[in-house]
Design a protein around this motif. Structure first.
Motif, PDB file in Angstrom:
ATOM      1  N   VAL A  22      38.682  30.816 -19.387  1.00 12.31           N
ATOM      2  CA  VAL A  22      37.307  30.237 -18.376  1.00 12.31           C
ATOM      3  C   VAL A  22      37.513  28.647 -18.480  1.00 12.31           C
ATOM      4  O   VAL A  22      38.223  28.160 -19.503  1.00 12.31           O
ATOM      5  CB  VAL A  22      36.098  30.895 -18.757  1.00 12.31           C
ATOM      6  CG1 VAL A  22      35.915  32.275 -18.937  1.00 12.31           C
ATOM      7  CG2 VAL A  22      35.955  30.161 -20.251  1.00 12.31           C
ATOM      8  N   CYS A  23      37.024  28.257 -17.492  1.00  7.08           N
ATOM      9  CA  CYS A  23      36.806  26.556 -17.681  1.00  7.08           C
ATOM     10  C   CYS A  23      35.302  26.361 -17.920  1.00  7.08           C
ATOM     11  O   CYS A  23      34.507  26.523 -17.401  1.00  7.08           O
ATOM     12  CB  CYS A  23      36.970  25.925 -16.197  1.00  7.08           C
ATOM     13  SG  CYS A  23      36.684  24.024 -16.436  1.00  7.08           S
ATOM     14  N   GLU A  24      35.184  26.062 -19.326  1.00  8.05           N
ATOM     15  CA  GLU A  24      33.907  25.703 -19.678  1.00  8.05           C
ATOM     16  C   GLU A  24      33.094  24.839 -18.926  1.00  8.05           C
ATOM     17  O   GLU A  24      31.707  25.018 -18.901  1.00  8.05           O
ATOM     18  CB  GLU A  24      33.803  25.725 -21.282  1.00  8.05           C
ATOM     19  CG  GLU A  24      34.677  24.195 -21.589  1.00  8.05           C
ATOM     20  CD  GLU A  24      35.091  24.041 -23.157  1.00  8.05           C
ATOM     21  OE1 GLU A  24      34.138  23.215 -23.620  1.00  8.05           O
ATOM     22  OE2 GLU A  24      36.083  24.767 -23.667  1.00  8.05           O
ATOM     23  N   GLU A  25      33.655  23.571 -18.488  1.00 10.88           N
ATOM     24  CA  GLU A  25      32.806  22.796 -17.785  1.00 10.88           C
ATOM     25  C   GLU A  25      32.467  23.400 -16.528  1.00 10.88           C
ATOM     26  O   GLU A  25      31.359  22.855 -15.942  1.00 10.88           O
ATOM     27  CB  GLU A  25      33.605  21.293 -17.719  1.00 10.88           C
ATOM     28  CG  GLU A  25      33.995  20.718 -19.129  1.00 10.88           C
ATOM     29  CD  GLU A  25      34.243  19.323 -18.986  1.00 10.88           C
ATOM     30  OE1 GLU A  25      33.746  18.710 -17.790  1.00 10.88           O
ATOM     31  OE2 GLU A  25      34.528  18.820 -19.817  1.00 10.88           O
ATOM     32  N   CYS A  26      33.308  24.048 -15.826  1.00 16.60           N
ATOM     33  CA  CYS A  26      32.900  24.801 -14.561  1.00 16.60           C
ATOM     34  C   CYS A  26      31.513  25.707 -14.626  1.00 16.60           C
ATOM     35  O   CYS A  26      30.632  25.760 -14.015  1.00 16.60           O
ATOM     36  CB  CYS A  26      34.024  25.421 -13.974  1.00 16.60           C
ATOM     37  SG  CYS A  26      35.081  24.458 -13.090  1.00 16.60           S
ATOM     38  N   ILE A  27      31.623  26.513 -15.872  1.00 15.75           N
ATOM     39  CA  ILE A  27      30.548  27.447 -16.156  1.00 15.75           C
ATOM     40  C   ILE A  27      29.552  26.735 -16.405  1.00 15.75           C
ATOM     41  O   ILE A  27      28.344  26.950 -16.045  1.00 15.75           O
ATOM     42  CB  ILE A  27      30.850  27.964 -17.482  1.00 15.75           C
ATOM     43  CG1 ILE A  27      32.054  29.110 -17.147  1.00 15.75           C
ATOM     44  CG2 ILE A  27      29.812  28.928 -17.881  1.00 15.75           C
ATOM     45  CD1 ILE A  27      32.609  30.294 -18.194  1.00 15.75           C
ATOM     46  N   LEU A  46      40.489  24.049 -19.327  1.00 18.71           N
ATOM     47  CA  LEU A  46      39.814  23.603 -18.309  1.00 18.71           C
ATOM     48  C   LEU A  46      40.660  23.667 -16.977  1.00 18.71           C
ATOM     49  O   LEU A  46      41.922  24.420 -17.094  1.00 18.71           O
ATOM     50  CB  LEU A  46      39.699  22.035 -18.545  1.00 18.71           C
ATOM     51  CG  LEU A  46      38.753  21.479 -19.602  1.00 18.71           C
ATOM     52  CD1 LEU A  46      39.011  20.160 -19.787  1.00 18.71           C
ATOM     53  CD2 LEU A  46      37.120  21.932 -19.456  1.00 18.71           C
ATOM     54  N   CYS A  47      40.102  23.533 -15.838  1.00 16.14           N
ATOM     55  CA  CYS A  47      40.594  24.237 -14.722  1.00 16.14           C
ATOM     56  C   CYS A  47      41.787  22.808 -14.036  1.00 16.14           C
ATOM     57  O   CYS A  47      41.679  21.825 -14.486  1.00 16.14           O
ATOM     58  CB  CYS A  47      39.524  24.161 -13.575  1.00 16.14           C
ATOM     59  SG  CYS A  47      38.370  22.788 -13.303  1.00 16.14           S
ATOM     60  N   CYS A  48      42.571  23.435 -13.143  1.00 12.40           N
ATOM     61  CA  CYS A  48      43.671  22.468 -12.793  1.00 12.40           C
ATOM     62  C   CYS A  48      43.319  21.602 -11.771  1.00 12.40           C
ATOM     63  O   CYS A  48      42.211  21.617 -11.370  1.00 12.40           O
ATOM     64  CB  CYS A  48      44.522  23.520 -12.205  1.00 12.40           C
ATOM     65  SG  CYS A  48      44.186  24.025 -10.919  1.00 12.40           S
ATOM     66  N   SER A  52      38.349  22.357  -7.469  1.00 14.56           N
ATOM     67  CA  SER A  52      37.582  21.218  -6.801  1.00 14.56           C
ATOM     68  C   SER A  52      37.266  20.271  -7.710  1.00 14.56           C
ATOM     69  O   SER A  52      37.029  18.925  -7.651  1.00 14.56           O
ATOM     70  CB  SER A  52      36.321  21.804  -6.063  1.00 14.56           C
ATOM     71  OG  SER A  52      35.540  22.260  -6.844  1.00 14.56           O
ATOM     72  N   GLU A  53      36.962  20.663  -9.226  1.00 14.84           N
ATOM     73  CA  GLU A  53      36.341  19.723 -10.216  1.00 14.84           C
ATOM     74  C   GLU A  53      37.583  18.948 -11.081  1.00 14.84           C
ATOM     75  O   GLU A  53      37.109  18.048 -11.443  1.00 14.84           O
ATOM     76  CB  GLU A  53      35.423  20.412 -11.134  1.00 14.84           C
ATOM     77  CG  GLU A  53      34.381  21.037 -10.305  1.00 14.84           C
ATOM     78  CD  GLU A  53      33.454  20.140  -9.447  1.00 14.84           C
ATOM     79  OE1 GLU A  53      33.155  19.131 -10.233  1.00 14.84           O
ATOM     80  OE2 GLU A  53      33.183  20.654  -8.375  1.00 14.84           O
ATOM     81  N   GLN A  54      38.651  19.738 -11.109  1.00 15.87           N
ATOM     82  CA  GLN A  54      39.813  19.074 -11.714  1.00 15.87           C
ATOM     83  C   GLN A  54      39.303  18.533 -13.085  1.00 15.87           C
ATOM     84  O   GLN A  54      39.688  17.619 -13.529  1.00 15.87           O
ATOM     85  CB  GLN A  54      40.314  17.961 -10.835  1.00 15.87           C
ATOM     86  CG  GLN A  54      40.890  18.044  -9.473  1.00 15.87           C
ATOM     87  CD  GLN A  54      41.459  16.995  -8.671  1.00 15.87           C
ATOM     88  OE1 GLN A  54      41.640  15.875  -9.198  1.00 15.87           O
ATOM     89  NE2 GLN A  54      42.070  17.027  -7.738  1.00 15.87           N
ATOM     90  N   HIS A  55      38.911  19.327 -13.738  1.00 19.25           N
ATOM     91  CA  HIS A  55      38.281  19.046 -15.140  1.00 19.25           C
ATOM     92  C   HIS A  55      39.421  18.780 -16.051  1.00 19.25           C
ATOM     93  O   HIS A  55      39.344  17.691 -16.914  1.00 19.25           O
ATOM     94  CB  HIS A  55      37.596  20.035 -15.876  1.00 19.25           C
ATOM     95  CG  HIS A  55      36.210  20.366 -14.966  1.00 19.25           C
ATOM     96  ND1 HIS A  55      35.509  21.308 -14.538  1.00 19.25           N
ATOM     97  CD2 HIS A  55      35.279  19.344 -14.923  1.00 19.25           C
ATOM     98  CE1 HIS A  55      34.429  21.196 -14.116  1.00 19.25           C
ATOM     99  NE2 HIS A  55      34.136  19.894 -14.341  1.00 19.25           N
ATOM    100  N   MET A  56      40.790  19.385 -15.951  1.00 19.98           N
ATOM    101  CA  MET A  56      41.693  19.032 -17.236  1.00 19.98           C
ATOM    102  C   MET A  56      42.405  17.727 -16.768  1.00 19.98           C
ATOM    103  O   MET A  56      42.482  16.859 -17.674  1.00 19.98           O
ATOM    104  CB  MET A  56      42.744  20.152 -16.846  1.00 19.98           C
ATOM    105  CG  MET A  56      43.863  19.787 -18.102  1.00 19.98           C
ATOM    106  SD  MET A  56      42.994  19.694 -19.660  1.00 19.98           S
ATOM    107  CE  MET A  56      42.996  21.373 -20.185  1.00 19.98           C
TER     108      MET A  56
HETATM  109 ZN   LIG Z   1      36.562  23.222 -14.277  1.00 17.92          ZN
END
Ligand SMILES: [Zn+2]
Ligand SMILES: [Zn+2]
Ligand SMILES: [Zn+2]
Length: 89
Positions: A22-27, A46-48, A52-56
């Motif tokens: 999971v991406c903890e920031e998206c959650i 985190l997400c790639c 949309s959020e590009q957390h990584m």
């Molecule tokens: Zn994310």
């Protein structure tokens, strides 16, 4: 594949896989992600950049942590954000 891998990638001796897929920031934000990446410096997942959020991407720019792996099942590669370079493992 580029034979000349950067110092960040060649410094990785063992791969840390995602503890949770999971991406903890998206959650936390209630947003959704496409693919997951796991930071090899602090083990955060985190997400790639296609999400949309590009957390990584934000994580690596703000912390200076250079290397992530794909956390997607069946994908075996590392990526260095500093040198924009990939390597298989
Ligand atoms: Zn994310
Ligand atoms: Zn590098
Ligand atoms: Zn990190």
């Amino acid at each position: 594949m580029n034979e000349q891998i950067c110092a960040h990638l060649s410094a990785i001796k063992s791969i840390t896989q995602a503890a949770e897929a999971v991406c903890e920031e998206c959650i936390g934000q209630g947003t959704t992600w496409l693919h997951l990446r796991t930071c090899q410096t602090c083990q955060k997942t985190l997400c790639c950049d296609s999400s949309s959020e590009q957390h990584m991407s934000h994580h690596c720019r703000s912390t200076g942590h250079p290397v992530v792996i794909s956390s997607e099942p069946g994908e075996r590669w590392l990526y260095c954000y500093v040198d924009d370079q990939m390597a298989g493992y």
